[in-house]
Design a protein around this motif. Structure first.
Motif, PDB file in Angstrom:
ATOM      1  N   TYR A 161       0.835  -1.195   0.000  1.00 19.07           N
ATOM      2  CA  TYR A 161       0.000   0.000   0.000  1.00 19.07           C
ATOM      3  C   TYR A 161       0.873   1.250   0.000  1.00 19.07           C
ATOM      4  O   TYR A 161       1.967   1.265   0.540  1.00 19.07           O
ATOM      5  CB  TYR A 161      -0.905   0.018   1.245  1.00 19.07           C
TER       6      TYR A 161
ATOM      7  N   ASP B 222      -6.499   2.297   0.455  1.00 20.42           N
ATOM      8  CA  ASP B 222      -7.754   1.631   0.124  1.00 20.42           C
ATOM      9  C   ASP B 222      -7.544   0.417  -0.774  1.00 20.42           C
ATOM     10  O   ASP B 222      -8.292  -0.551  -0.704  1.00 20.42           O
ATOM     11  CB  ASP B 222      -8.703   2.614  -0.576  1.00 20.42           C
ATOM     12  N   THR B 223      -6.525   0.485  -1.642  1.00 14.97           N
ATOM     13  CA  THR B 223      -6.301  -0.582  -2.609  1.00 14.97           C
ATOM     14  C   THR B 223      -4.832  -0.971  -2.615  1.00 14.97           C
ATOM     15  O   THR B 223      -3.956  -0.105  -2.640  1.00 14.97           O
ATOM     16  CB  THR B 223      -6.715  -0.133  -4.024  1.00 14.97           C
TER      17      THR B 223
END
Length: 340
Positions: free
Chosen positions: A273, A282-283
């Motif tokens: 991340y 978030d992704t």
């Protein structure tokens, strides 16, 4: 934090720090009791790099009575310095310069802006290293004592260190760097010579608190020593970033937090991340993409964006020697070693 927060009995939180807001406002950012019960959560938390450097925050958090577990992630200092230079200085500065800034021309290449309007890593590290040597081995010792000795929660620690020949506490941000511009041309004292000789070169003033401390925010032991005054040793956990791909380390960390056992291998396999050009948590960025991006950057003709850190051999050696005693002091404090 993201890896641990995926465990089924924890609940993630990101919050901002506002000194003028009541504790109730802070609690409002956390999941409700109903959410806890519905999801079977046992623990919640937040992630922010903004607490660590400031001694006043130590007392303010201690005074809430929350008794949190505090996890510090430490990256190899030289890698963190290079990353911070790009992330906190070069990238946001280029974003501004590309869109026009004063008399600076538009629609030029990034190399043009870097060469003519940004300070090099070598220049900023040299200036900061000189400032830190003046502060940590000179004026910073007495200025920190003058600023903090008469607080009821620090006096005993100052006396203990002095009586036992231990290194003194240092308030890096307030004492070594300062928090306000010197004048319209000079943003910080450490850059006085650089900015006066190169008035065309650009530093974002609102980013100065990060750019000024490329090295300082890699001296983890100096801010951590303030936290050990008011928090129990077992509540202060230190993790080396290179350990974050080790599921055994994450499992041990979860156990120290009081969480039940959890298989972190699938989480680690998802990737990393907040790496490269992929900001946020978030992704995940797949490991293949991370490695491909690193390979691409390493082959860039400029040599400035890859793994080769652009410091002269002399300065790199001086920086390594400067960092070494602070790393050892950190390892002694936290009771473990990192592969630095």
């Amino acid at each position: 934090f993201d890896s641990c927060s995926t465990a089924p009995d924890s609940s993630p939180l990101m919050s901002q720090y506002h000194t003028d807001m009541p504790v109730g406002w802070y609690y409002s950012w956390f999941p409700t009791t109903e959410t806890f019960l519905e999801n079977g959560a046992l623990m919640t938390g937040e992630a922010s790099p903004g607490y660590l450097p400031y001694p006043q925050v130590v007392r303010e958090i201690a005074m809430t009575g929350i008794e949190p577990k505090l996890i510090t992630l430490g990256r190899k200092p030289i890698d963190r310095i290079w990353s911070s230079y790009k992330y906190n200085y070069v990238t946001p500065a280029l974003d501004i310069l590309r869109n026009g800034h004063g008399a600076i021309p538009l629609n030029k290449s990034d190399d043009f802006y870097k060469r003519n309007f940004l300070f090099s890593l070598e220049e900023l590290v040299r200036a900061e290293l000189d400032q830190l040597n003046r502060c940590l081995y000179g004026f910073g010792i007495h200025k920190t004592r003058d600023l903090w000795y008469h607080r009821h929660w620090t006096q005993k620690e100052f006396d203990y260190r002095e009586n036992n020949g231990l290194p003194p506490l240092i308030d890096l941000d307030e004492v070594c760097y300062g928090t306000k511009p010197i004048n319209k041309t000079v943003t910080r004292y450490q850059w006085a010579s650089l900015q006066m000789q190169n008035p065309q070169k650009f530093i974002i003033r609102k980013q100065a608190f990060l750019i000024q401390a490329l090295i300082g925010r890699s001296l983890y032991v100096l801010p951590l020593e303030w936290w050990y005054i008011l928090f129990r040793r077992e509540d202060l956990l230190f993790v080396c970033t290179e350990e974050l791909t080790n599921s055994t380390v994450l499992l041990d960390l979860a156990r120290q937090l009081g969480l039940p056992d959890y298989d972190f291998e699938p989480v680690i396999a998802q990737g990393a991340y907040n790496v490269g050009g992929h900001r946020g948590y978030d992704t995940a960025t797949s490991w293949n993409e991370v490695h491909n991006e690193t390979d691409h950057q390493s082959s860039a003709s400029s040599g400035e964006e890859g793994d080769e850190i652009p410091l002269s051999n002399e300065l790199r050696k001086e920086l390594d020697e400067f960092l070494k005693p602070f790393n050892e002091r950190l390892f002694n404090l936290v009771g473990k070693r990192c592969d630095w």
